[in-house]
Scaffold this motif. Sequence first.
Motif, short mmCIF file in Angstrom:
data_model
loop_
_atom_site.label_atom_id
_atom_site.label_comp_id
_atom_site.label_asym_id
_atom_site.label_seq_id
_atom_site.Cartn_x
_atom_site.Cartn_y
_atom_site.Cartn_z
N VAL A 128 0.82 -1.21 0.00
CA VAL A 128 0.00 0.00 0.00
C VAL A 128 0.85 1.27 0.00
O VAL A 128 0.47 2.29 -0.61
N ASN A 129 2.02 1.24 0.65
CA ASN A 129 2.88 2.41 0.65
C ASN A 129 3.39 2.73 -0.75
O ASN A 129 3.42 3.90 -1.17
N VAL A 130 3.80 1.69 -1.45
CA VAL A 130 4.28 1.87 -2.83
C VAL A 130 3.12 2.33 -3.72
O VAL A 130 3.27 3.24 -4.55
N ARG A 131 1.97 1.70 -3.54
CA ARG A 131 0.80 2.07 -4.36
C ARG A 131 0.41 3.53 -4.15
O ARG A 131 0.13 4.26 -5.11
N ALA A 132 0.39 3.97 -2.89
CA ALA A 132 0.03 5.35 -2.59
C ALA A 132 1.06 6.33 -3.15
O ALA A 132 0.71 7.37 -3.73
N LYS A 158 -9.78 5.31 -3.54
CA LYS A 158 -9.64 3.96 -2.98
C LYS A 158 -8.59 3.90 -1.87
O LYS A 158 -8.63 3.02 -1.01
N LEU A 159 -7.64 4.83 -1.92
CA LEU A 159 -6.55 4.83 -0.95
C LEU A 159 -6.83 5.68 0.28
O LEU A 159 -6.03 5.70 1.22
N ILE A 160 -7.96 6.36 0.29
CA ILE A 160 -8.18 7.38 1.30
C ILE A 160 -8.27 6.81 2.71
O ILE A 160 -8.09 7.52 3.70
N ASP A 161 -8.53 5.52 2.83
CA ASP A 161 -8.59 4.90 4.16
C ASP A 161 -7.34 4.09 4.48
O ASP A 161 -7.31 3.36 5.48
N THR A 191 -2.37 10.97 0.91
CA THR A 191 -3.37 10.83 -0.15
C THR A 191 -4.31 12.02 -0.17
O THR A 191 -4.62 12.59 -1.22
N ILE A 192 -4.78 12.43 1.01
CA ILE A 192 -5.66 13.58 1.11
C ILE A 192 -4.96 14.84 0.60
O ILE A 192 -5.56 15.67 -0.10
N VAL A 208 -14.69 13.66 -4.28
CA VAL A 208 -14.37 13.16 -2.93
C VAL A 208 -14.83 14.11 -1.83
O VAL A 208 -14.59 13.85 -0.65
N LEU A 209 -15.50 15.20 -2.17
CA LEU A 209 -15.91 16.18 -1.16
C LEU A 209 -16.75 15.57 -0.04
O LEU A 209 -16.50 15.87 1.15
#
Length: 381
Positions: A213-217, A239-242, A249-250, A263-264
Motif C-alpha cells: 500500500v505504501n508503494v501504491r500510494a 480507494k486509498l483514502i482509508d 493521499t488527502i 471526494v468532497l
Amino acid sequence: MTRELIVSWRGDHRELVLLLANCLLPHDAYTAAAAAETLAALAPVAEPAREALAAYVTAQRTTHGPAAWAHPHPLLRRAHQEAVMALARLGDVRAVPSLLTALDDDVDAWRAEQVAGHLRAVADELVPRLSRRLVDIDLARQRSATSAGAAVHALAELGDPAAVDAITAFAGAAVRHERWNTAASAVDALASFGTAAAPALGVVRPLADAADVNVRAAATAALWALERDPADVVPRLEKLIDSERNHATIDVLGRIGPPARAVLPRLRAMSRDGHEWTRVHAAAALWDIAGETEADLVLPALLAAWERNDATSNLVLTCLNRMGSAAAPALPRIRAELALPRRSGRYANLADDEELQRMCRDVLAREAGVSNDPSKSVDTR
C-alpha cells in the motif's frame, strides 16, 4: 546549554549565536567542534555565524589542504566536518569543496549527503556525484538499502531533473529486491520533480497497482505529479483514502483541486473525524478543492484540531495562509500563538517553530493590509 535555550525559547538570539561563533577557535578543536555542531543544529537562526563558520572552514583547508575533511586527528576532523555541515545548512557554497572531497573520496560521505540538499546553487556539481552513489548502491545488502535514503532525499531537495534517471533506476532496483519502503521513498522523490520526471512513468505507472500500500500510494501521487490526469488519479486516490498513507493521499487530492470534487462528501466526513491530524488534512483539502463554500466547516475544524494538539499548528497555518480573508476569525488565536514565549509548532522543533511564527506574521500582515498579494503567502505543502 545555549543550544537548549535557543531551541526551547523564542526571541532574538543573535548575540548568543555570535558568542557561539566566537568559540570556533582555530587552536582548540574540541571547543570548535562543539560550537559548530551546535550551530548546525540551530541552522534556522544561525545566520549571524555564517562568516565565522566560513572563515573557520577556509582556514582549516588552507592549513591542512583538501584532507581537512578526512584529517587523521579525530578532533580536527570532527571540528572541520561539523563546521562544513553547519555552513552547508545555511546554503553557503563555501562548504562545497569539502563536501566534494567527501563524495569523491568516499570519506564520511554519509555526512555530506545529509546536508547536500541545502546547496541548490551548485546542484550541477552535487547531482552527478550523488547520482553515481545512488546507482552504485547494492540493495541486496540491508545496510545499503537503509543508508540510501539520505542520497535520495538530497537529490529531491536539489531539484535538478538531471537526477531523474538515477532515481528511476534506483526505484526499479528497490522493487526488484522487494525493498518496498525504499521504493516508496524513491517514487516520492520522483514526484517532487513534477512533470520533469515524466520519463519515469514506465517505472511509476505499474507501481500504482502494487500490492504494497505504501508503494501504491506513493506511485498514485507520483502519477498526478508526472502527468496531471485527474480522470485517472482521483478514483485511485479515493480507494486509498482509508489506507495508512491517507494523510498524504488527502494532500494530493487538495493539490488536484476542483477536479477532485467527487471526494468532497468523504472529506467532509473526515474533517469531523475524532483524530485531529485527519481533521486538519481533510479540512485543508476541502478548502483547496471547494474554497469559500466550505469555509464554515474548514475553519472550525482547523481551529479545533489546533486547540486539541498544537503540533498540528504548522499544517493549520499553512491552510489559514491560503484562505486569505476567510481566515479572519482565526486572528485572535494567531495573535495568542505569537505571544507565547516558548517554542511551539510541530513538535516544538526549532525550524518548525520559526516557520510557524513566519506564517502567523504573514497572515496578520495581510489582514492589516500590508500586503494583498496572494503570492506572498507561505505554501509549504
